[in-house]
Motif scaffolding. Sequence first.
Motif, PDB file in Angstrom:
ATOM      1  N   PHE A   1       1.060  -1.012  -0.151  1.00 29.08           N
ATOM      2  CA  PHE A   1      -0.322   0.246   0.095  1.00 29.08           C
ATOM      3  C   PHE A   1       0.908   0.710   0.053  1.00 29.08           C
ATOM      4  CE2 PHE A   1      -3.103  -2.914   1.482  1.00 29.08           C
ATOM      5  CZ  PHE A   1      -4.356  -2.220   0.643  1.00 29.08           C
ATOM      6  N   TRP A   2      -0.019   2.329  -0.218  1.00 25.73           N
ATOM      7  CA  TRP A   2       1.172   3.805  -0.675  1.00 25.73           C
ATOM      8  C   TRP A   2       0.086   4.317   0.477  1.00 25.73           C
ATOM      9  CZ3 TRP A   2       5.774   4.763  -1.819  1.00 25.73           C
ATOM     10  CH2 TRP A   2       6.504   4.175  -2.588  1.00 25.73           C
ATOM     11  N   LEU A   3       0.803   4.832   1.496  1.00 27.24           N
ATOM     12  CA  LEU A   3      -0.086   5.561   2.072  1.00 27.24           C
ATOM     13  C   LEU A   3       0.176   7.138   2.164  1.00 27.24           C
ATOM     14  CD1 LEU A   3       0.093   4.150   6.162  1.00 27.24           C
ATOM     15  CD2 LEU A   3      -1.641   3.998   4.264  1.00 27.24           C
ATOM     16  N   TYR A   4      -1.168   7.761   1.793  1.00 26.19           N
ATOM     17  CA  TYR A   4      -0.573   9.522   0.903  1.00 26.19           C
ATOM     18  C   TYR A   4      -1.167  10.492   2.616  1.00 26.19           C
ATOM     19  CZ  TYR A   4       0.030   7.497  -3.258  1.00 26.19           C
ATOM     20  OH  TYR A   4       0.075   7.096  -4.424  1.00 26.19           O
ATOM     21  N   ASP A   5      -0.380  11.753   2.803  1.00 29.77           N
ATOM     22  CA  ASP A   5      -0.618  12.741   3.263  1.00 29.77           C
ATOM     23  C   ASP A   5      -0.823  13.974   1.802  1.00 29.77           C
ATOM     24  OD1 ASP A   5      -0.632  11.394   5.609  1.00 29.77           O
ATOM     25  OD2 ASP A   5       1.761  12.406   6.098  1.00 29.77           O
ATOM     26  N   LEU A   6      -2.379  14.452   2.379  1.00 28.20           N
ATOM     27  CA  LEU A   6      -1.913  15.155   1.050  1.00 28.20           C
ATOM     28  C   LEU A   6      -3.298  16.468   1.648  1.00 28.20           C
ATOM     29  CD1 LEU A   6      -4.818  12.724  -0.341  1.00 28.20           C
ATOM     30  CD2 LEU A   6      -2.021  13.521  -0.933  1.00 28.20           C
ATOM     31  N   ASN A   7      -2.783  17.686   0.799  1.00 26.93           N
ATOM     32  CA  ASN A   7      -3.702  18.775   1.184  1.00 26.93           C
ATOM     33  C   ASN A   7      -4.471  19.422  -0.220  1.00 26.93           C
ATOM     34  OD1 ASN A   7      -2.508  22.089   0.809  1.00 26.93           O
ATOM     35  ND2 ASN A   7      -3.329  21.087   2.803  1.00 26.93           N
ATOM     36  N   SER A   8      -5.745  19.980   0.924  1.00 27.23           N
ATOM     37  CA  SER A   8      -6.679  20.203  -0.559  1.00 27.23           C
ATOM     38  C   SER A   8      -6.773  21.427  -0.240  1.00 27.23           C
ATOM     39  CB  SER A   8      -7.994  19.641  -0.399  1.00 27.23           C
ATOM     40  OG  SER A   8      -7.698  18.146  -0.672  1.00 27.23           O
ATOM     41  N   ARG A   9      -6.983  22.384  -1.542  1.00 18.38           N
ATOM     42  CA  ARG A   9      -7.359  23.880  -0.877  1.00 18.38           C
ATOM     43  C   ARG A   9      -8.806  23.689  -1.706  1.00 18.38           C
ATOM     44  NH1 ARG A   9      -4.805  28.252   0.296  1.00 18.38           N
ATOM     45  NH2 ARG A   9      -6.078  29.953   1.189  1.00 18.38           N
ATOM     46  N   ALA A  10      -9.370  24.229  -0.757  1.00 22.60           N
ATOM     47  CA  ALA A  10     -11.010  24.416  -1.710  1.00 22.60           C
ATOM     48  C   ALA A  10     -11.904  26.040  -2.079  1.00 22.60           C
ATOM     49  CB  ALA A  10     -12.390  23.547  -1.144  1.00 22.60           C
ATOM     50  N   LYS A  11     -11.707  26.666  -3.028  1.00 25.30           N
ATOM     51  CA  LYS A  11     -12.367  28.020  -3.168  1.00 25.30           C
ATOM     52  C   LYS A  11     -13.665  27.965  -3.752  1.00 25.30           C
ATOM     53  CE  LYS A  11      -8.609  29.970  -3.651  1.00 25.30           C
ATOM     54  NZ  LYS A  11      -7.499  31.750  -4.114  1.00 25.30           N
ATOM     55  N   VAL A  12     -15.208  28.081  -2.731  1.00 25.68           N
ATOM     56  CA  VAL A  12     -16.178  27.608  -3.321  1.00 25.68           C
ATOM     57  C   VAL A  12     -16.834  28.915  -3.981  1.00 25.68           C
ATOM     58  CG1 VAL A  12     -18.357  26.605  -2.709  1.00 25.68           C
ATOM     59  CG2 VAL A  12     -16.043  25.155  -2.755  1.00 25.68           C
ATOM     60  N   LYS A  13     -18.193  28.851  -4.635  1.00 24.19           N
ATOM     61  CA  LYS A  13     -18.166  30.236  -4.732  1.00 24.19           C
ATOM     62  C   LYS A  13     -20.221  29.421  -5.164  1.00 24.19           C
ATOM     63  CE  LYS A  13     -19.273  34.695  -7.731  1.00 24.19           C
ATOM     64  NZ  LYS A  13     -18.969  35.351  -8.369  1.00 24.19           N
ATOM     65  N   ALA A  14     -21.216  30.343  -4.760  1.00 20.59           N
ATOM     66  CA  ALA A  14     -22.807  29.206  -4.651  1.00 20.59           C
ATOM     67  C   ALA A  14     -23.627  31.101  -4.209  1.00 20.59           C
ATOM     68  CB  ALA A  14     -22.617  28.318  -4.239  1.00 20.59           C
ATOM     69  N   VAL A  15     -24.902  30.341  -4.767  1.00 20.59           N
ATOM     70  CA  VAL A  15     -25.942  31.149  -4.187  1.00 20.59           C
ATOM     71  C   VAL A  15     -27.095  30.536  -3.430  1.00 20.59           C
ATOM     72  CG1 VAL A  15     -27.720  33.219  -5.166  1.00 20.59           C
ATOM     73  CG2 VAL A  15     -25.281  32.508  -6.076  1.00 20.59           C
ATOM     74  N   GLY A  16     -27.108  30.981  -2.070  1.00 22.71           N
ATOM     75  CA  GLY A  16     -27.612  30.806  -1.367  1.00 22.71           C
ATOM     76  C   GLY A  16     -29.067  31.007  -1.128  1.00 22.71           C
ATOM     77  N   THR A  17     -30.319  30.908  -1.070  1.00 18.11           N
ATOM     78  CA  THR A  17     -31.399  30.341  -1.226  1.00 18.11           C
ATOM     79  C   THR A  17     -32.129  30.439  -0.132  1.00 18.11           C
ATOM     80  OG1 THR A  17     -31.709  30.652  -3.354  1.00 18.11           O
ATOM     81  CG2 THR A  17     -33.601  31.316  -2.259  1.00 18.11           C
TER      82      THR A  17
END
Length: 329
Positions: A127-143
């Motif tokens: 197995f490979w064990l990964y350490d990961l970093n995710s950067r999420a930029k989100v734009k949405a419209v809430g109603t």
Amino acid sequence: MVFDSESGMLSCPSCARQDPIESFPEENVQTFFSEDEAKEYHCNNCGAVILTEAETTATTCGFCGAGVVLGDRLSGKLAPAKVIPFTISKEEAIQAFRKWCKNGRLTPKGFMTADRIKGITGIYVPFWLYDLNSRAKVKAVGTTVREYTSGDYIVTETKYYDVYRDIDLHYVKVPVDASEKMNDELMDKLEPYDYGLLKKFKMPYLAGYIAEKYNYDDQDLLPRVKQKIKEYTDTYIRSTISGYSSVRYESKQIATQKKHAEYVLLPVWMVYYDYEKTEHTFAMNGQTGKVVGRPPISVGKVATWFGGIAGGVFITLKLISWMIVGELW
């Protein structure tokens, strides 16, 4: 001497001598195998490449149970960084598998007797064990939608909100099997392992077991591990946007980077079960005892089960009808 899963030590089955692996001299902990330390065996039946001790002259394939023949010697291949040793013995694995078979509600009675185990092999899967970093930029419209009464009118009030999220996520030790022959879905279902029990790799842990050589390096499997965490990332993003009647996403940018990857060996018992002239393969987590696989299904039991559900629904509907009109059928 072989590795004893109960004591966690090297044990001699003849004289009962036991030696602790952790106190082995550091010169026995190596990054590379020499030609005299290990060999590659190639299975003619399924094509898997298996690692075993150099002195071994014959063994069985941990993937399909077939006999394997000696291929090229292993030379200069990177050894695992860490390993989770087996904590479940072969006898315990057999008993756990038999118990699992008997719990199958829709499996044939002949299968549930669990007396047709053709073979069971302890194998360390790469197995490979990964350490990961995710950067999420989100734009949405809430109603939000609110209804209220004003005089003779029912008013529906709808408000719209711009929603922005800039999220920094860190994943630690995400596992992906590096075996070409091992079923990926099967390996994913074997999770979780307790990675707090990872040990620094030493050759004696392999004594009495076999280990497969990895087919893919950490760069090869990077797209798969990114896909594996995608669902978790999406779920987390949704959890940060609440309190709205509905949400419409205008853009969602997710950039995932590998911070670290470590090559490890994880313990798996492969169980080969012969039922009605067909061999079924199951996998068991060698640390927790969790069993995964697809057992045969009894058509008769399925029909009875669905018939029972249909009958129960019919009776329920009749009772509701009786309560409403005061009359049973």
